[in-house]
Design a protein around this motif. Structure first.
Motif, short mmCIF file in Angstrom:
data_model
loop_
_atom_site.label_atom_id
_atom_site.label_comp_id
_atom_site.label_asym_id
_atom_site.label_seq_id
_atom_site.Cartn_x
_atom_site.Cartn_y
_atom_site.Cartn_z
N ARG A 9 40.42 -51.06 73.45
CA ARG A 9 39.36 -52.08 73.56
C ARG A 9 38.55 -52.17 72.28
O ARG A 9 38.00 -53.22 71.98
CB ARG A 9 38.44 -51.77 74.75
CG ARG A 9 39.18 -51.89 76.08
CD ARG A 9 38.31 -51.46 77.23
NE ARG A 9 38.00 -50.04 77.10
CZ ARG A 9 37.17 -49.40 77.91
NH1 ARG A 9 36.57 -50.04 78.90
NH2 ARG A 9 36.94 -48.10 77.74
N LYS A 10 38.49 -51.10 71.48
CA LYS A 10 37.74 -51.13 70.22
C LYS A 10 38.43 -52.01 69.19
O LYS A 10 37.86 -52.31 68.15
CB LYS A 10 37.57 -49.71 69.68
CG LYS A 10 38.88 -49.02 69.35
CD LYS A 10 38.67 -47.57 68.99
CE LYS A 10 39.98 -46.85 68.82
NZ LYS A 10 39.84 -45.42 68.71
N PHE A 11 39.66 -52.42 69.47
CA PHE A 11 40.40 -53.29 68.55
C PHE A 11 40.32 -54.75 68.99
O PHE A 11 41.20 -55.54 68.70
CB PHE A 11 41.87 -52.88 68.49
CG PHE A 11 42.08 -51.51 67.91
CD1 PHE A 11 42.07 -51.32 66.54
CD2 PHE A 11 42.28 -50.42 68.74
CE1 PHE A 11 42.26 -50.06 66.01
CE2 PHE A 11 42.47 -49.15 68.22
CZ PHE A 11 42.46 -48.97 66.85
N ALA A 12 39.25 -55.12 69.68
CA ALA A 12 39.09 -56.50 70.16
C ALA A 12 39.18 -57.46 68.98
O ALA A 12 38.77 -57.15 67.86
CB ALA A 12 37.75 -56.65 70.86
N LEU A 39 44.36 -48.25 77.60
CA LEU A 39 43.35 -49.22 78.00
C LEU A 39 43.47 -50.40 77.04
O LEU A 39 43.14 -50.28 75.86
CB LEU A 39 41.95 -48.60 77.95
CG LEU A 39 41.78 -47.29 78.74
CD1 LEU A 39 40.37 -46.75 78.56
CD2 LEU A 39 42.10 -47.49 80.20
N LEU A 40 43.97 -51.51 77.53
CA LEU A 40 44.28 -52.65 76.67
C LEU A 40 43.03 -53.42 76.27
O LEU A 40 42.00 -53.36 76.95
CB LEU A 40 45.26 -53.57 77.40
CG LEU A 40 46.63 -52.95 77.67
CD1 LEU A 40 47.45 -53.84 78.59
CD2 LEU A 40 47.38 -52.70 76.38
N PRO A 41 43.12 -54.16 75.15
CA PRO A 41 41.96 -54.94 74.70
C PRO A 41 41.50 -55.94 75.76
O PRO A 41 42.29 -56.39 76.60
CB PRO A 41 42.49 -55.67 73.45
CG PRO A 41 43.61 -54.82 72.96
CD PRO A 41 44.24 -54.25 74.21
N GLU A 45 46.25 -59.54 80.00
CA GLU A 45 46.64 -59.90 81.35
C GLU A 45 47.45 -58.78 82.00
O GLU A 45 48.16 -58.05 81.31
CB GLU A 45 47.50 -61.17 81.31
CG GLU A 45 46.77 -62.40 80.82
CD GLU A 45 45.75 -62.91 81.80
OE1 GLU A 45 45.97 -62.75 83.02
OE2 GLU A 45 44.73 -63.46 81.37
N PRO A 46 47.39 -58.64 83.33
CA PRO A 46 48.27 -57.69 84.01
C PRO A 46 49.73 -58.16 83.91
O PRO A 46 49.99 -59.32 83.62
CB PRO A 46 47.79 -57.71 85.46
CG PRO A 46 46.75 -58.76 85.57
CD PRO A 46 46.48 -59.32 84.22
N GLY A 47 50.65 -57.25 84.14
CA GLY A 47 52.08 -57.59 84.10
C GLY A 47 52.89 -56.48 83.49
O GLY A 47 52.40 -55.37 83.28
N ALA A 48 54.15 -56.78 83.18
CA ALA A 48 55.05 -55.79 82.59
C ALA A 48 54.77 -55.67 81.10
O ALA A 48 54.69 -56.68 80.40
CB ALA A 48 56.49 -56.20 82.83
N TYR A 49 54.65 -54.42 80.62
CA TYR A 49 54.35 -54.15 79.21
C TYR A 49 55.40 -53.23 78.60
O TYR A 49 55.98 -52.40 79.29
CB TYR A 49 52.97 -53.50 79.06
CG TYR A 49 51.84 -54.49 79.04
CD1 TYR A 49 51.32 -54.97 77.84
CD2 TYR A 49 51.31 -54.98 80.22
CE1 TYR A 49 50.30 -55.89 77.82
CE2 TYR A 49 50.28 -55.91 80.22
CZ TYR A 49 49.77 -56.36 79.01
OH TYR A 49 48.75 -57.27 78.99
N ASN A 72 39.11 -50.74 87.20
CA ASN A 72 37.72 -50.71 86.72
C ASN A 72 37.48 -51.79 85.67
O ASN A 72 36.88 -51.54 84.62
CB ASN A 72 37.34 -49.33 86.17
CG ASN A 72 37.43 -48.25 87.23
OD1 ASN A 72 37.04 -48.47 88.38
ND2 ASN A 72 37.95 -47.09 86.86
N PHE A 73 37.99 -52.98 85.92
CA PHE A 73 37.81 -54.15 85.06
C PHE A 73 38.53 -54.07 83.72
O PHE A 73 38.26 -54.84 82.81
CB PHE A 73 36.31 -54.45 84.83
CG PHE A 73 35.52 -54.52 86.10
CD1 PHE A 73 35.61 -55.63 86.93
CD2 PHE A 73 34.71 -53.46 86.48
CE1 PHE A 73 34.90 -55.68 88.12
CE2 PHE A 73 33.98 -53.51 87.66
CZ PHE A 73 34.09 -54.62 88.49
#
Length: 110
Positions: A9-12, A39-41, A45-49, A72-73
């Motif tokens: 998230r710090k790489f927004a 923890l993605l930026p 979106e949810p889905g296959a990664y 948790n959002f």
């Protein structure tokens, strides 16, 4: 296996050209079999990664696939990666939702 949490998230995405993704310190991974929680930026979106660890020549040294779910959002992906045979040093963590382009994040293996 050991656990590691990588907070991307710090790489927004920055709106200014003066601040970029290089400003944040690299995420760190142990040279082991690792249960990685990514923890993605914000806005992912949810889905296959797909998740890969690339060396300095951008060759894939480890790869895994997992499902991104909102917890948790925060869109979160859990994967297991075998990094036991990788030398310590600088890498790139490449992450993409299936069908999207790769996003690169600085990483270190220690």
């Amino acid at each position: 296996a050991v656990s590691a949490e990588l907070d991307l998230r710090k790489f927004a995405v920055q709106r200014s050209e003066t601040a970029g993704e290089a400003a944040a310190p690299p995420v760190a991974l142990p040279a082991n079999v690792v249960d990685v929680t990514v923890l993605l930026p914000v806005g992912s979106e949810p889905g296959a990664y797909e998740v890969q660890l690339l060396d300095g020549d951008l060759r894939s040294r480890a790869e895994a696939a997992g499902k991104g779910t909102i917890e948790n959002f925060v869109t979160t992906v859990r994967v297991r990666m075998d990094l036991q045979r990788l030398p310590a040093g600088q890498y790139q963590l490449a992450v993409r939702r299936q069908g999207d382009s790769w996003r690169m994040f600085p990483a270190t293996v220690r």
